[in-house]
Design a protein around this motif. Structure first.
Motif, PDB file in Angstrom:
ATOM      1  N   VAL A 196     -38.737 -56.323  91.319  1.00 16.71           N
ATOM      2  CA  VAL A 196     -39.653 -55.841  92.421  1.00 16.71           C
ATOM      3  C   VAL A 196     -39.264 -56.708  94.358  1.00 16.71           C
ATOM      4  O   VAL A 196     -39.477 -56.202  94.727  1.00 16.71           O
ATOM      5  CB  VAL A 196     -41.056 -56.623  91.695  1.00 16.71           C
ATOM      6  N   GLU A 197     -38.836 -57.985  93.570  1.00 16.14           N
ATOM      7  CA  GLU A 197     -37.826 -58.176  94.371  1.00 16.14           C
ATOM      8  C   GLU A 197     -37.157 -57.350  95.899  1.00 16.14           C
ATOM      9  O   GLU A 197     -36.571 -57.342  96.928  1.00 16.14           O
ATOM     10  CB  GLU A 197     -36.912 -58.993  94.229  1.00 16.14           C
ATOM     11  N   LYS A 198     -36.425 -56.730  95.214  1.00 15.80           N
ATOM     12  CA  LYS A 198     -35.436 -55.968  95.702  1.00 15.80           C
ATOM     13  C   LYS A 198     -35.716 -54.388  96.343  1.00 15.80           C
ATOM     14  O   LYS A 198     -35.582 -53.756  96.645  1.00 15.80           O
ATOM     15  CB  LYS A 198     -34.037 -55.325  94.343  1.00 15.80           C
ATOM     16  N   GLY A 199     -37.137 -53.948  95.807  1.00 18.67           N
ATOM     17  CA  GLY A 199     -37.897 -53.146  96.608  1.00 18.67           C
ATOM     18  C   GLY A 199     -38.723 -51.650  95.499  1.00 18.67           C
ATOM     19  O   GLY A 199     -38.692 -50.842  95.964  1.00 18.67           O
ATOM     20  N   ALA A 200     -38.606 -51.958  94.047  1.00 20.45           N
ATOM     21  CA  ALA A 200     -38.545 -51.133  93.100  1.00 20.45           C
ATOM     22  C   ALA A 200     -40.482 -50.607  93.261  1.00 20.45           C
ATOM     23  O   ALA A 200     -40.976 -51.205  93.466  1.00 20.45           O
ATOM     24  CB  ALA A 200     -38.757 -51.737  91.986  1.00 20.45           C
ATOM     25  N   LEU A 201     -39.985 -49.226  93.612  1.00 19.12           N
ATOM     26  CA  LEU A 201     -41.940 -48.458  94.160  1.00 19.12           C
ATOM     27  C   LEU A 201     -42.702 -48.412  92.982  1.00 19.12           C
ATOM     28  O   LEU A 201     -44.200 -48.968  92.533  1.00 19.12           O
ATOM     29  CB  LEU A 201     -41.547 -47.753  94.496  1.00 19.12           C
ATOM     30  N   LEU A 202     -42.091 -48.225  91.273  1.00 20.10           N
ATOM     31  CA  LEU A 202     -42.876 -48.202  90.260  1.00 20.10           C
ATOM     32  C   LEU A 202     -42.576 -49.212  89.160  1.00 20.10           C
ATOM     33  O   LEU A 202     -40.903 -48.689  89.579  1.00 20.10           O
ATOM     34  CB  LEU A 202     -42.484 -46.367  89.721  1.00 20.10           C
ATOM     35  N   VAL A 203     -43.385 -49.681  88.468  1.00 21.84           N
ATOM     36  CA  VAL A 203     -42.701 -51.278  87.769  1.00 21.84           C
ATOM     37  C   VAL A 203     -43.501 -50.743  86.626  1.00 21.84           C
ATOM     38  O   VAL A 203     -44.812 -51.503  86.796  1.00 21.84           O
ATOM     39  CB  VAL A 203     -42.887 -52.307  88.436  1.00 21.84           C
ATOM     40  N   PRO A 204     -43.408 -50.017  85.512  1.00 23.09           N
ATOM     41  CA  PRO A 204     -44.094 -49.618  84.289  1.00 23.09           C
ATOM     42  C   PRO A 204     -43.478 -51.217  83.144  1.00 23.09           C
ATOM     43  O   PRO A 204     -43.042 -51.923  83.837  1.00 23.09           O
ATOM     44  CB  PRO A 204     -42.994 -48.455  84.107  1.00 23.09           C
ATOM     45  N   GLY A 205     -45.159 -51.000  82.615  1.00 20.81           N
ATOM     46  CA  GLY A 205     -44.443 -51.899  81.670  1.00 20.81           C
ATOM     47  C   GLY A 205     -43.725 -51.452  80.542  1.00 20.81           C
ATOM     48  O   GLY A 205     -42.901 -52.253  80.017  1.00 20.81           O
ATOM     49  N   ASP A 206     -43.271 -49.944  80.575  1.00 25.72           N
ATOM     50  CA  ASP A 206     -42.504 -49.288  79.347  1.00 25.72           C
ATOM     51  C   ASP A 206     -42.751 -47.870  79.026  1.00 25.72           C
ATOM     52  O   ASP A 206     -43.256 -47.354  80.458  1.00 25.72           O
ATOM     53  CB  ASP A 206     -43.712 -49.309  78.132  1.00 25.72           C
ATOM     54  N   PRO A 207     -41.880 -47.428  78.755  1.00 31.36           N
ATOM     55  CA  PRO A 207     -41.082 -46.610  79.551  1.00 31.36           C
ATOM     56  C   PRO A 207     -42.162 -45.249  79.042  1.00 31.36           C
ATOM     57  O   PRO A 207     -42.223 -43.967  80.233  1.00 31.36           O
ATOM     58  CB  PRO A 207     -40.202 -46.037  77.827  1.00 31.36           C
ATOM     59  N   ARG A 208     -43.590 -45.096  78.255  1.00 31.09           N
ATOM     60  CA  ARG A 208     -44.429 -44.234  78.329  1.00 31.09           C
ATOM     61  C   ARG A 208     -45.338 -44.499  79.328  1.00 31.09           C
ATOM     62  O   ARG A 208     -45.761 -43.453  80.072  1.00 31.09           O
ATOM     63  CB  ARG A 208     -45.681 -44.739  77.196  1.00 31.09           C
ATOM     64  N   GLU A 209     -45.383 -45.884  79.982  1.00 33.68           N
ATOM     65  CA  GLU A 209     -45.919 -45.713  81.949  1.00 33.68           C
ATOM     66  C   GLU A 209     -45.317 -45.229  82.620  1.00 33.68           C
ATOM     67  O   GLU A 209     -45.629 -44.910  83.576  1.00 33.68           O
ATOM     68  CB  GLU A 209     -46.520 -47.346  81.372  1.00 33.68           C
ATOM     69  N   LEU A 210     -43.758 -45.186  82.635  1.00 35.84           N
ATOM     70  CA  LEU A 210     -43.576 -45.145  83.319  1.00 35.84           C
ATOM     71  C   LEU A 210     -43.432 -43.281  83.832  1.00 35.84           C
ATOM     72  O   LEU A 210     -43.746 -43.333  84.894  1.00 35.84           O
ATOM     73  CB  LEU A 210     -41.718 -45.366  83.407  1.00 35.84           C
ATOM     74  N   GLY A 211     -43.425 -42.216  82.949  1.00 29.88           N
ATOM     75  CA  GLY A 211     -44.259 -41.268  82.791  1.00 29.88           C
ATOM     76  C   GLY A 211     -45.006 -40.953  83.469  1.00 29.88           C
ATOM     77  O   GLY A 211     -45.247 -40.002  83.573  1.00 29.88           O
ATOM     78  N   GLU A 212     -46.441 -41.823  82.901  1.00 29.24           N
ATOM     79  CA  GLU A 212     -47.240 -41.292  83.105  1.00 29.24           C
ATOM     80  C   GLU A 212     -47.644 -41.576  84.364  1.00 29.24           C
ATOM     81  O   GLU A 212     -48.215 -40.853  85.844  1.00 29.24           O
ATOM     82  CB  GLU A 212     -48.067 -42.277  82.520  1.00 29.24           C
ATOM     83  N   LEU A 213     -46.497 -42.699  84.982  1.00 31.08           N
ATOM     84  CA  LEU A 213     -46.491 -42.884  86.751  1.00 31.08           C
ATOM     85  C   LEU A 213     -46.100 -41.861  87.442  1.00 31.08           C
ATOM     86  O   LEU A 213     -46.222 -41.369  88.191  1.00 31.08           O
ATOM     87  CB  LEU A 213     -45.976 -44.256  87.277  1.00 31.08           C
ATOM     88  N   LEU A 214     -44.900 -41.592  87.296  1.00 26.63           N
ATOM     89  CA  LEU A 214     -44.163 -40.427  87.532  1.00 26.63           C
ATOM     90  C   LEU A 214     -45.044 -38.990  87.674  1.00 26.63           C
ATOM     91  O   LEU A 214     -44.644 -38.085  88.541  1.00 26.63           O
ATOM     92  CB  LEU A 214     -42.911 -39.990  86.942  1.00 26.63           C
ATOM     93  N   ALA A 215     -45.668 -38.742  86.560  1.00 22.19           N
ATOM     94  CA  ALA A 215     -45.927 -37.686  86.053  1.00 22.19           C
ATOM     95  C   ALA A 215     -47.759 -37.654  87.676  1.00 22.19           C
ATOM     96  O   ALA A 215     -47.986 -36.502  88.253  1.00 22.19           O
ATOM     97  CB  ALA A 215     -47.175 -37.300  84.938  1.00 22.19           C
ATOM     98  N   ALA A 216     -47.689 -38.175  87.803  1.00 20.90           N
ATOM     99  CA  ALA A 216     -48.702 -38.412  89.075  1.00 20.90           C
ATOM    100  C   ALA A 216     -48.502 -38.361  89.907  1.00 20.90           C
ATOM    101  O   ALA A 216     -48.970 -37.505  90.963  1.00 20.90           O
ATOM    102  CB  ALA A 216     -49.428 -39.693  88.510  1.00 20.90           C
ATOM    103  N   MET A 217     -47.065 -38.546  90.677  1.00 21.46           N
ATOM    104  CA  MET A 217     -46.425 -38.383  91.309  1.00 21.46           C
ATOM    105  C   MET A 217     -46.317 -37.298  91.881  1.00 21.46           C
ATOM    106  O   MET A 217     -45.353 -36.463  92.965  1.00 21.46           O
ATOM    107  CB  MET A 217     -44.964 -39.242  91.668  1.00 21.46           C
ATOM    108  N   ARG A 218     -45.979 -35.844  90.279  1.00 21.89           N
ATOM    109  CA  ARG A 218     -45.906 -34.723  90.951  1.00 21.89           C
ATOM    110  C   ARG A 218     -47.062 -33.861  91.357  1.00 21.89           C
ATOM    111  O   ARG A 218     -46.938 -32.272  91.260  1.00 21.89           O
ATOM    112  CB  ARG A 218     -44.634 -34.167  89.625  1.00 21.89           C
ATOM    113  N   GLN A 219     -47.802 -34.302  90.795  1.00 27.48           N
ATOM    114  CA  GLN A 219     -49.950 -33.190  90.173  1.00 27.48           C
ATOM    115  C   GLN A 219     -49.775 -33.687  92.398  1.00 27.48           C
ATOM    116  O   GLN A 219     -49.079 -33.985  92.943  1.00 27.48           O
ATOM    117  CB  GLN A 219     -50.262 -34.054  90.169  1.00 27.48           C
TER     118      GLN A 219
END
Length: 219
Positions: A196-219
């Motif tokens: 977070v300090e380095k500037g991550a835009l997406l900070v999921p709790g686990d790989p599943r959530e990362l997939g969901e966040l990325l999918a939302a950015m494709r819509q």
């Protein structure tokens, strides 16, 4: 809109530390140097293997000894890099979702390219990565933005349409410098706070959530 996702390897897709630590400790012992607990080696990785060896050897160790440790490590690790490495829970499902959603996928690691490719073939034989890139002579390493050149060429996309996911501050700094979307993998070798300090835009709790966040950015 994001059309591709590129991943770091160690600490992001796979827990490679047991194999890295094994090779590191064998190289250190062969040179008469003290070894380290397996999980301590987590604190050494992220900036390339030379940097990891420098952190692993005692302060004041002559440069020629560092080179000896490095040479032994490289040969040993390549032979044993798929023995104890394990996929993080949820990663295969995340990759499947991204494929189904139409993302192009890639890997960019600071580990030796031949070793990275061997590991990816062993653990993800059915994932259609567009590229699996790593350290080769003459190619910059992360966080140098120039490390992105062969990745973007393989994807055929501008940086702004690519997300880069990694577990270290080095990965986040790299992604931001290149103009990729910086995504954190806080299940890896560095803390959520660092990412977070380095500037991550997406900070999921686990790989599943990362997939969901990325999918939302494709819509």
């Amino acid at each position: 809109m994001i059309h591709a996702v590129v991943f770091d390897l160690d600490g992001t897709l796979l827990d490679t530390i047991p194999d890295i630590a094994g090779a590191m400790n064998r190289a250190l012992a062969a040179c008469g140097l003290p070894t380290h607990p397996v999980r301590m080696v987590e604190t050494f990785v992220g900036g390339g293997i030379r940097d990891a060896v420098r952190k692993a050897i005692p302060a004041g160790t002559p440069e020629e000894v560092l080179e000896q440790v490095l040479a032994i490590y490289k040969g040993d690790y390549c032979d044993h890099c798929t023995e104890q490495t394990a996929c993080y829970p949820g990663v295969p499902e995340m990759l499947d979702r991204l494929i189904q959603d139409g993302f192009a996928l890639g890997v960019l690691s600071n580990k030796t390219e031949a070793t990275a490719q061997k590991i990816v073939r062993a653990y993800f034989p059915d994932v259609p990565f567009r590229c699996v890139l790593g350290r080769v002579d003459g190619r910059p390493l992360k966080p140098d933005p120039a490390a992105s050149v062969p990745v973007l060429a393989a994807l055929g996309l501008p940086a702004g349409e690519v997300a880069y996911a990694g577990d270290s501050g080095t990965d986040i700094v790299f992604a931001k410098a290149v103009g990729m979307v910086p995504a954190a993998a806080p299940w890896g070798y560095r803390s959520r706070e660092e990412l977070v300090e380095k500037g991550a835009l997406l900070v999921p709790g686990d790989p599943r959530e990362l997939g969901e966040l990325l999918a939302a950015m494709r819509q």
